[in-house]
Scaffold this active site. Structure first.
Site, PDB file in Angstrom:
ATOM      1  N   GLN A 175       0.861  -1.188   0.000  1.00 42.84           N
ATOM      2  CA  GLN A 175       0.000   0.000   0.000  1.00 42.84           C
ATOM      3  C   GLN A 175       0.893   1.233   0.000  1.00 42.84           C
ATOM      4  O   GLN A 175       1.964   1.238   0.583  1.00 42.84           O
ATOM      5  CB  GLN A 175      -0.986  -0.024   1.158  1.00 42.84           C
TER       6      GLN A 175
ATOM      7  N   SER B 102       0.517   6.808   2.801  1.00 40.04           N
ATOM      8  CA  SER B 102       1.110   7.918   3.555  1.00 40.04           C
ATOM      9  C   SER B 102       2.198   8.631   2.774  1.00 40.04           C
ATOM     10  O   SER B 102       2.864   8.056   1.918  1.00 40.04           O
ATOM     11  CB  SER B 102       1.717   7.392   4.855  1.00 40.04           C
TER      12      SER B 102
ATOM     13  N   GLU C 192     -10.043  -1.933   5.990  1.00 38.15           N
ATOM     14  CA  GLU C 192      -8.815  -2.089   6.747  1.00 38.15           C
ATOM     15  C   GLU C 192      -9.084  -2.122   8.243  1.00 38.15           C
ATOM     16  O   GLU C 192      -8.517  -2.912   8.985  1.00 38.15           O
ATOM     17  CB  GLU C 192      -7.876  -0.924   6.398  1.00 38.15           C
TER      18      GLU C 192
ATOM     19  N   ASN D  46      -4.896   5.393  16.442  1.00 36.71           N
ATOM     20  CA  ASN D  46      -5.978   5.170  17.400  1.00 36.71           C
ATOM     21  C   ASN D  46      -6.563   6.492  17.903  1.00 36.71           C
ATOM     22  O   ASN D  46      -7.727   6.535  18.310  1.00 36.71           O
ATOM     23  CB  ASN D  46      -5.476   4.297  18.553  1.00 36.71           C
ATOM     24  N   GLU D  47      -5.768   7.570  17.837  1.00 34.21           N
ATOM     25  CA  GLU D  47      -6.323   8.880  18.219  1.00 34.21           C
ATOM     26  C   GLU D  47      -7.417   9.289  17.233  1.00 34.21           C
ATOM     27  O   GLU D  47      -8.484   9.772  17.632  1.00 34.21           O
ATOM     28  CB  GLU D  47      -5.212   9.944  18.256  1.00 34.21           C
TER      29      GLU D  47
END
Lengths: 332, 381
Positions: free
Chosen positions: B125, B128, B244, B362-363
């Site tokens: 992938q 980013s 995902e 996770n934020e």
């Protein structure tokens, strides 16, 4: 495989929710805590009328059970509304009596438990030191067992002459007494020990469900509060630190829920113990979160949040401490 | 309410179990984050594919078994219980393939899916960028129109599997001046060995090249490699992101098997007086079962025709933190041996540490949970 509540089960939850909302349950809890049991008994009769206690009682004794999934559904609602009284204990009494090899004690006591006429409290091996609401329950059932062969089930029929004066719980709506000694011997032998172990599983399942409901109520009320409470010109619920605590509280509760219903399906001791650990832990995290996010207003007894905050703490040790339940998980 | 599987699903389980018993390598493969391990895992994908076990949830036409989500869960339970290797093709199978089934053309499916299923082409992938991680829409790498296709330029980073993989997929800015950052993005597939691509492997914490930086300098991509409409790639990518975080990235089977192994380790090693460690082992067992049952509940809703939306974020935070706690417990049980690199547990530990960082930190997931599930107001991040 369809691991979801069906329409009827959801409707049952919704009907209990509506009944308990209209009953002004917080005022019932406050009365119970001061020793005025009349409103609690009236609510108890309505719950029995809705079939709550019949779920743990077999059809042969005027019940509709055993239906552990429906019982879990009901107890989530009882926890959500903070209903007081020996609810779990009455369910455990029903499981205990219906688990005996002999039908005499069941015939004598179960119909009145199912109908709500009788409020029971119970002391079982592995269940804890104190008997809940011993000053108000109509019957005390006590299983004493030095060994499983010598287990005996004793009945003390009235609340008067409880073996000790009630002691205050951290949750003012829970009133604790020490178990009776003596009483009428209803049954004895290894089957009593087996029935007591069976009853302990039902007690843990009901406690787990009640704890989940307590946690859901705490989260709901806190979400409502942080949306309207403003600081620095904005709702405190827009702050990331606040959001993340509430997200974590939700995660705990949402992952305890399938453990609860999975346990109700299997009634395996390890599964029920796992559900109790997860639900009580999630409820307690929700309680700490609720207190922190309400600030000092949440630290007062006059604000209704206290009714759930204190119960979340009390339920952790009821019917099996976290350590005892974790040990059970690893036995399975 | 019912957790029992149908006889047909149990027969499927038995068939999978028998195949796995006969085929799972007796000796664990080397880490898939090494060149040697990557090749060994690629060969394992081919072996799975030969008997149509590599992509059980795909249509038979593409090498699958038309397994519905319950059968997929059953397969994963058996797969990990058998101690089978981690899946080197996971990026392609769980991220790109669902996107192609939803947004790709028949030609794209026919061209891409069979070689993905067999492990012949392993996908990385490429989401980013150095300045675009959690705020993915701020990405700046470009796709510029050219004769018969596009020219890609810019830099991608944290590209998982890219050190040894063959092809990659990601988002590129095809319209530089749009009012909103998530507009004007195009979803493209490209060859990691095409002229103009430089792959610089990045060592993760233990030095193994688990990801890479990609430098793209006028890399030509044909029109056929655009998924969905040009400049409408954000919507396509978001459906992939849902996959995902949601049901398919981390199967419960993986954690159930790990929790079982942890209990075995505890029984063989632990000091019975260490109740703190015992409690953590119990919590690992409880967490694996919670995750399994939560997934079965979501699968039931999915089969009822409901979609799994922001609930996927609950899933992602739970499994990523659970995975770390499970491995920390194992390393603590191992004591001084827990420090050793290249054991199953230490490899799993290093892998687990990335969980809260990727697939949306996770934020970000907690913001989604708070805003979309609890209805809290948006605020400054």
């Amino acid at each position: 495989m369809r691991f979801l509540l069906d329409t009827e089960q959801r409707a049952f939850a919704a009907s209990l929710d509506a009944m308990l909302t209209s009953a002004d349950t917080p005022s019932v809890v406050r009365a119970w805590a001061t020793g005025d049991h009349a409103p609690g008994r009236a609510l108890w009769s309505r719950l029995a009328g809705a079939g709550v206690f019949a779920l743990a009682v077999p059809g042969a004794y005027d019940g509709v059970g055993p239906l552990p999934v429906e019982l879990a559904v009901a107890f989530v609602e009882l926890g959500r509304h903070g209903v007081p009284g020996p609810l779990v204990e009455t369910v455990a009494a029903a499981a205990l009596l219906s688990g005996l090899d002999e039908s005499g004690p069941a015939k004598r006591l179960l119909p009145s438990l199912a109908s709500g006429e009788t409020m029971a409290t119970v002391a079982l091996p592995g269940g804890g030191t104190y008997v809940l609401d011993g000053d108000v329950a109509d019957v005390h059932l006590t299983v004493r067992a030095a060994t499983s062969a010598t287990a005996g089930l004793h009945l003390t029929p009235t609340p008067v002459g409880a073996s000790s004066a009630p002691r205050a719980s951290l949750d003012p709506a829970r009133r604790l007494v020490l178990p009776h000694s003596g009483g009428e011997l209803l049954a004895a032998g290894p089957h009593v020990a087996r029935a007591a172990a069976h009853a302990l599983i039902w007690a843990r399942l009901a406690t787990a469900a009640q704890a989940l409901g307590v946690g859901l109520a705490l989260l709901d009320r806190t979400v409502g509060y942080v949306k309207q409470r403003r600081q620095f010109g904005v709702p405190v619920g827009s702050f990331q630190a606040v959001k993340h605590r509430l997200a974590d509280a939700l995660i705990g509760l949402e992952f305890a829920r399938p453990l609860l219903f999975g346990a109700a399906l299997s009634m395996a001791p390890a599964h029920v113990a796992a559900a109790k650990v997860a639900a009580c832990e999630a409820a307690y995290v929700a309680a700490r979160t609720a207190l922190q996010l309400h600030g000092a207003v949440g630290y007062t007894d006059e604000y209704d949040l206290s009714l759930w905050l204190t119960k979340a703490r009390a339920l952790r040790a009821a019917w099996g401490t976290p350590a005892a339940c974790r040990a059970e998980v690893l036995c399975g | 309410m019912d957790l029992a599987h149908s006889p047909a699903d149990e027969a499927f389980r038995a068939e999978a179990r028998a195949w796995l018993d006969a085929h799972v390598p007796r000796v664990a493969l080397p880490s898939l984050e090494t060149e040697e391990g990557f090749a060994a895992h690629r060969a394992w994908e081919a072996e799975l594919a030969a008997d149509r076990w590599s992509v059980v949830s795909w249509p038979a036409a593409y090498g699958g078994r038309d397994a519905d989500i319950v059968r997929w869960l059953v397969f994963e339970e058996e797969y990990y219980a058998a101690g089978a290797p981690g899946r080197v093709s996971q990026n392609g199978i769980s991220l790109l393939a669902p996107t192609l089934f939803e947004h790709g053309t028949l030609e794209q499916r026919a061209r891409v899916l069979p070689s993905m299923a067999s492990g012949e082409v392993i996908w990385a992938q490429a989401w980013s960028e150095p300045e675009a991680g959690s705020d993915l829409a701020s990405l700046t790498s470009r796709a510029v129109r050219t004769d018969g296709g596009w020219l890609l330029s810019g830099q991608k980073t944290w590209s998982s599997r890219a050190a040894f993989a063959d092809r990659a997929f990601g988002l590129f800015r095809s319209e530089p001046d749009t009012p909103k950052p998530h507009q004007g993005l195009t979803y493209l597939m490209f060859d990691l060995r095409a002229p103009g691509v430089t792959v610089r492997p990045i060592g993760r914490l233990d030095g193994k090249p688990a990801f890479a930086e990609l430098f793209l300098d006028d890399v030509f991509v044909q029109d056929e490699d655009v998924i969905g409409e040009p400049s409408r790639g954000w919507r396509v990518a978001m459906s992939t992101a849902g996959n995902e975080r949601g049901l398919t990235l981390r199967s419960p089977g993986r954690f159930l098997a790990s929790a079982d192994r942890l209990v075995d380790l505890w029984r063989s090693r632990a000091d019975p007086a260490d109740t703190a460690l015992r409690d953590r082992v119990a919590d690992a067992v409880i967490g694996a079962r919670a995750y399994q049952l939560f997934t079965y509940a979501n699968a039931s809703r999915f089969l009822d025709g409901e979609s799994i939306g922001a609930e996927a974020s609950l899933n992602k935070v739970f499994w990523s933190e659970y995975d770390i706690a499970l491995h920390e417990t194992a390393l603590d049980l191992l004591g001084p041996e827990g420090e050793l690199a290249d054991t199953d547990w230490s490899e799993g530990y290093v892998f687990s540490l990335a969980g809260p960082l990727y697939a949306g930190t996770n934020e970000i997931q907690r913001d989604i949970i708070a805003e979309r599930l609890l209805g809290l107001p948006k605020g400054r991040r």
